[in-house]
Motif scaffolding. Structure first.
Motif, PDB file in Angstrom:
ATOM      1  N   THR B 204       0.826  -1.203   0.000  1.00  0.00           N
ATOM      2  CA  THR B 204       0.000   0.000   0.000  1.00  0.00           C
ATOM      3  C   THR B 204       0.859   1.252   0.000  1.00  0.00           C
ATOM      4  O   THR B 204       1.978   1.242   0.503  1.00  0.00           O
ATOM      5  CB  THR B 204      -0.952   0.016   1.225  1.00  0.00           C
ATOM      6  OG1 THR B 204      -1.632   1.278   1.269  1.00  0.00           O
ATOM      7  CG2 THR B 204      -0.197  -0.159   2.541  1.00  0.00           C
ATOM      8  N   TYR B 233      -6.884   0.649  -6.167  1.00  0.00           N
ATOM      9  CA  TYR B 233      -5.475   0.390  -6.467  1.00  0.00           C
ATOM     10  C   TYR B 233      -4.971   1.519  -7.354  1.00  0.00           C
ATOM     11  O   TYR B 233      -5.509   1.762  -8.428  1.00  0.00           O
ATOM     12  CB  TYR B 233      -5.304  -0.950  -7.194  1.00  0.00           C
ATOM     13  CG  TYR B 233      -5.246  -2.126  -6.251  1.00  0.00           C
ATOM     14  CD1 TYR B 233      -6.399  -2.584  -5.627  1.00  0.00           C
ATOM     15  CD2 TYR B 233      -4.047  -2.769  -5.972  1.00  0.00           C
ATOM     16  CE1 TYR B 233      -6.351  -3.660  -4.738  1.00  0.00           C
ATOM     17  CE2 TYR B 233      -3.989  -3.840  -5.091  1.00  0.00           C
ATOM     18  CZ  TYR B 233      -5.139  -4.275  -4.481  1.00  0.00           C
ATOM     19  OH  TYR B 233      -5.078  -5.324  -3.607  1.00  0.00           O
ATOM     20  N   SER B 285      -5.194   0.188 -13.572  1.00  0.00           N
ATOM     21  CA  SER B 285      -4.655  -0.884 -12.726  1.00  0.00           C
ATOM     22  C   SER B 285      -4.991  -2.255 -13.313  1.00  0.00           C
ATOM     23  O   SER B 285      -4.148  -3.153 -13.343  1.00  0.00           O
ATOM     24  CB  SER B 285      -5.206  -0.766 -11.297  1.00  0.00           C
ATOM     25  OG  SER B 285      -4.589   0.325 -10.645  1.00  0.00           O
ATOM     26  N   VAL B 348      -2.418  -0.692  -3.345  1.00  0.00           N
ATOM     27  CA  VAL B 348      -3.589  -0.230  -2.585  1.00  0.00           C
ATOM     28  C   VAL B 348      -3.360   1.213  -2.129  1.00  0.00           C
ATOM     29  O   VAL B 348      -2.330   1.529  -1.536  1.00  0.00           O
ATOM     30  CB  VAL B 348      -3.841  -1.131  -1.353  1.00  0.00           C
ATOM     31  CG1 VAL B 348      -4.875  -0.492  -0.424  1.00  0.00           C
ATOM     32  CG2 VAL B 348      -4.299  -2.510  -1.804  1.00  0.00           C
ATOM     33  N   VAL B 460      -7.156  -6.560  -7.001  1.00  0.00           N
ATOM     34  CA  VAL B 460      -7.690  -5.924  -8.216  1.00  0.00           C
ATOM     35  C   VAL B 460      -8.750  -6.821  -8.864  1.00  0.00           C
ATOM     36  O   VAL B 460      -9.826  -6.367  -9.240  1.00  0.00           O
ATOM     37  CB  VAL B 460      -6.554  -5.630  -9.219  1.00  0.00           C
ATOM     38  CG1 VAL B 460      -7.132  -5.136 -10.542  1.00  0.00           C
ATOM     39  CG2 VAL B 460      -5.585  -4.592  -8.646  1.00  0.00           C
TER      40      VAL B 460
END
Lengths: 250, 572
Positions: B204, B233, B285, B348, B460
């Motif tokens: 993240t 994301y 993403s 993230v 995702v």
């Protein structure tokens, strides 16, 4: 961990006022990854070896200003410094020139008071209404103060400053740089107020121009330059006020 | 005897939303006592890490209708349209105030505020201060807040419980990290502004403090968490650390390329049309993951990645517009983007979901308000557009500050005895947890297992089976958490205790995320299912609500406010 992995020993200053009369050193030998920063090693120790180790950190990208410590005796942002530049033994201690709360955690309230003291906000004789829209500021005017606005309040400069070491009440490099930053801002009208503050005791005229603050600044703010300029402005402002008692404002 | 302090309102969190709320409250009543409770010094708040910019209509070729349409389309039509309209109308005013308060916005030659392009935005409407926008906004807000001496700061105080009496929120219990003392901080209204919970995931952009505390406090007090399945994301994080490389890189003209040097967002059909690199985050993403799965990624020590290529922008532009990107890339991945492409992969970044709030930042619990990432005002729906969130902190932070003050005006203080007792119970819980030797597991084991299951079930791409498995695993982790062993029994700056309390919060939030995700049988925005690839407005054009129950979460639904823009297929 593979057998061939490099190891380093971290000698960390520990102090828990609940238990200890004085700070002590504790050594941890751990496997290290070539990509690690100093902070990664501290977090490894905390997670895997000794959960009682206390240190502050958050962004791990050198912008929140939480993780300043003395690394091999120098004030550093631990999330920014590559471990690979250090030897087999690395000494980690709390930032110098601050009271220690515990382990690597220092007391920062004094800095917060110093920061507030320099009025680090836009001062205007008459507040603008929002309906008037944004003020104009040319790229050149922005450039005047931009560098001094980059301070992340990590306080490394206070640890490096020989004046702070002897005179803890010295308002210090970061606070002066931030006060001066607003005085240089074309949108601000508070320079006279701050010059008054800077003529007070324990501010710009306490600085001995060791330049250590600028050397350790992880954001290249150059607080020494700010202190220098602020000193000059405080003097000019004072001299002008002698000649023109109601003048001196820009 | 527990220490009790009284204020008019209590704000929890000192980032952009919390500070804006505090300033708004001061503007209404300079004599009011405003408590600002934050587990870190306010300038350490995660707002500081935001990079690219803040959106608001500024140019002649732009208008509210366009900003609103871009936002509702970005949300995959799950945004509440009244909220979106309110937001876009308030946005220029809020960014102007930041200008008046000293934010060093980058400028055009004529001195007007400069704007840049951003993903999913149809024109240049993102205000910026090079690529350190969150940093500059946070420090401008914090420094401006220092002029109000009626803001009473509780720095490094960790709020652990909302105190409710007679069905109305009256304050919080907060642990003074430095002393280990628990305080009862009372106010006639409370604003949550504690940010998101990216740390429930292993990879993240979020800082260590982003543990969903405010979401968990509200959840346990009976307030619904809304749309928690939608996890954003960000397409461009550094492999290994997850450090953010701003979308402004693409706004300034950067390319995303695969192992063959191909600009796949421009050459292949990933739904972003001619927007290419300036498509919305969810789509980009997914495209990157698909490229990697098709064998066109690059293998590295931290998994597969693709490249963000800025070389054609040239050194002068990179230095002027993206100095932090260059600094970060050099320090954290050893790449100078002037000469080499930057390895990146989706990471993230942001939670569209949060505490269920309405257009006034109010929650269903009288006296409780929320703003910023902790809240879900349904501005962002199922996918947020980049640069809307900093502005969101200001618009809804200001609104929360004003509306909480109005509520406090008409509210009473509640029974101090009852609130004190609640505080004492909370203090007893914390004391029992501190240095709790009985039990088996280390905190770090639970954290790594939480990370694994969240990534495998709520990444995702998702499937029913994987989401169900994650929901089950999180429930088991709750059981294991009840049995953790802690080593540190000190009262002073006990960061293990803080981490343990944060872990409790993260498990609450993770429970809501996994269960909400498992219930949405369609693909919309950031919630993308391999087993159900299409959006289903017939059955799923609603907000998911998740309520705490000791026996396991209960799910509910809430209508989406439509009326201005007709939901349509989301194509660029």
């Amino acid at each position: 961990m593979s057998d061939g992995q490099q190891k380093k020993t971290f000698v960390i200053t520990r102090f828990d006022p609940d238990r200890d009369d004085a700070p002590r050193k504790q050594a941890y030998e751990i496997p290290v990854h070539p990509d690690w920063k100093v902070l990664d090693a501290l977090n490894f120790i905390k997670d895997e070896i000794d959960a009682t180790l206390s240190h502050r950190w958050s962004c791990r990208m050198a912008v929140c200003g939480s993780c300043g410590m003395m690394v091999d005796g120098e004030p550093r942002l631990t999330c920014k410094e590559a471990l690979s530049q250090y030897g087999d033994t690395v000494d980690v201690a709390p930032l110098a020139n601050f009271p220690v709360v515990r382990d690597l955690v220092i007391e920062a309230d004094g800095f917060m008071e110093k920061l507030t003291h320099v009025k680090p906000w836009i001062i205007r004789a008459k507040e603008l209404a929002v309906e008037e829209g944004p003020m104009r500021q040319s790229p050149a005017e922005l450039e005047e103060f931009k560098q001094f606005s980059m301070c992340i309040n990590c306080m490394l400069c206070y640890s490096a400053c020989p004046v702070v070491a002897n005179e803890p009440e010295f308002i210090g490099p970061a606070a002066i740089a931030l006060g001066h930053r607003y005085s240089l801002d074309s949108r601000d009208e508070g320079a006279a107020d701050r010059n008054e503050i800077f003529r007070g005791e324990g501010t710009v005229f306490s600085c001995s121009f060791a330049n250590e603050c600028s050397e350790v600044c992880p954001k290249h703010v150059d607080p020494a330059a700010a202190v220098n300029q602020a000193k000059l402005n405080a003097v000019i402002d004072w001299a002008t006020s002698l000649v023109l008692p109601r003048g001196g404002d820009k | 005897m527990i220490e009790v302090t009284r204020h008019d309102i209590v704000i929890v969190g000192g980032g952009a939303a919390g500070l804006r709320a505090a300033i708004a409250a001061c503007e209404i009543d300079p004599g009011a006592s405003i408590a600002l409770v934050s587990k870190v010094y306010p300038m350490r708040s995660h707002t500081v890490s935001a990079e690219g910019g803040a959106a608001a209509v500024a140019r002649e070729d732009d208008n509210f209708e366009m900003h609103g349409y871009d936002t509702v389309k970005g949300s995959d039509f799950l945004g509440d349209q009244d909220v979106i309209q309110y937001f876009v109308e308030q946005a220029p005013r809020e960014l102007t105030l930041l200008e008046h308060w000293g934010c060093p916005w980058s400028r055009n030659e004529d001195g007007t505020v400069a704007t840049r392009a951003f993903g999913g935005m149809s024109t240049k409407r993102t205000w910026y201060a090079t690529d350190k926008v969150g940093f500059h906004m946070l420090h401008a807000l914090f420094q401006h807040s220092l002029r109000f001496d009626n803001i009473v700061r509780y720095d490094e105080h960790f709020a652990t419980k909302l105190l409710v009496d007679g069905g109305v929120v009256r304050g919080v219990a907060a642990l003074d990290v430095r002393t280990g003392v628990v305080r009862v901080v009372l106010g006639r209204a409370v604003i949550m502004a504690t940010g998101g919970a990216g740390k429930i995931f292993p990879f993240t952009t979020n800082g260590n403090i982003k543990t969903g505390d405010g979401m968990a406090l509200a959840y346990r007090a009976g307030v619904a968490l809304k749309d928690m399945e939608f996890i954003q994301y960000h397409p461009t994080g550094l492999p290994g650390t997850g450090i953010l490389i701003t979308e402004a890189t693409r706004g300034e003209g950067g390319y995303v390329i695969n192992s063959e040097g191909e600009r796949f967002l421009a050459t292949r059909d990933y739904g972003v049309g001619t927007k290419a690199e300036l498509g919305p985050r969810d789509m980009i993403s997914r495209a990157i993951i698909q490229e990697i799965e098709a064998g066109r990624g690059i293998s590295g020590p931290y998994g597969e990645y693709v490249y963000l290529d800025l070389r054609h922008l040239g050194e002068a532009k990179i230095v002027a517009r993206l100095p932090m990107v260059r600094e970060i890339s050099k320090i954290y991945i050893g790449v100078d983007p002037v000469y080499e492409p930057i390895p990146i992969r989706p990471v993230v970044h942001y939670m569209m979901g949060g505490i269920d709030t309405d257009i006034t930042a109010a929650t269903s619990l009288p006296g409780l308000y929320a703003a910023g990432e902790v809240a879900s005002a349904s501005l962002n729906g199922s996918n947020r557009l980049g640069s809307n969130s900093l502005t969101e902190c200001l618009v809804f932070g200001a609104s929360a500050g004003r509306n909480a003050m109005a509520f406090a005006e008409g509210s009473s203080e509640g029974s101090e005895d009852a609130l004190r007792r609640e505080g004492e119970e909370e203090a007893a819980r914390i004391v029992a947890l501190r240095g709790k030797q009985k039990g088996g597991e280390k905190l770090s084991r639970i954290r790594s297992d939480l990370h694994k299951t969240m990534e495998s079930g709520c990444g995702v791409y998702r499937t029913q089976e994987a989401m169900n498995e994650t929901a089950r695993t999180v429930a088991q982790l709750r059981g294991r958490y009840a049995d953790i062993a802690l080593e540190d029994s000190s009262t002073v700056f006990n960061t293990e205790l803080i981490a343990a309390l944060e872990m409790g919060n993260m498990l609450d939030v993770a429970e809501a995320v996994a269960n909400s995700a498992a219930s949405r049988n369609e693909s919309r925005g950031a919630h993308t299912r391999r087993d159900v690839p299409n959006r289903d407005d017939q059955n799923f054009l609603y907000h998911t609500l998740c309520y705490f129950d000791p026996a396991g979460p209960r799910l509910g639904k809430k209508d989406v406010t439509l009326g201005h823009w007709e939901p349509e297929e989301r194509k660029y």
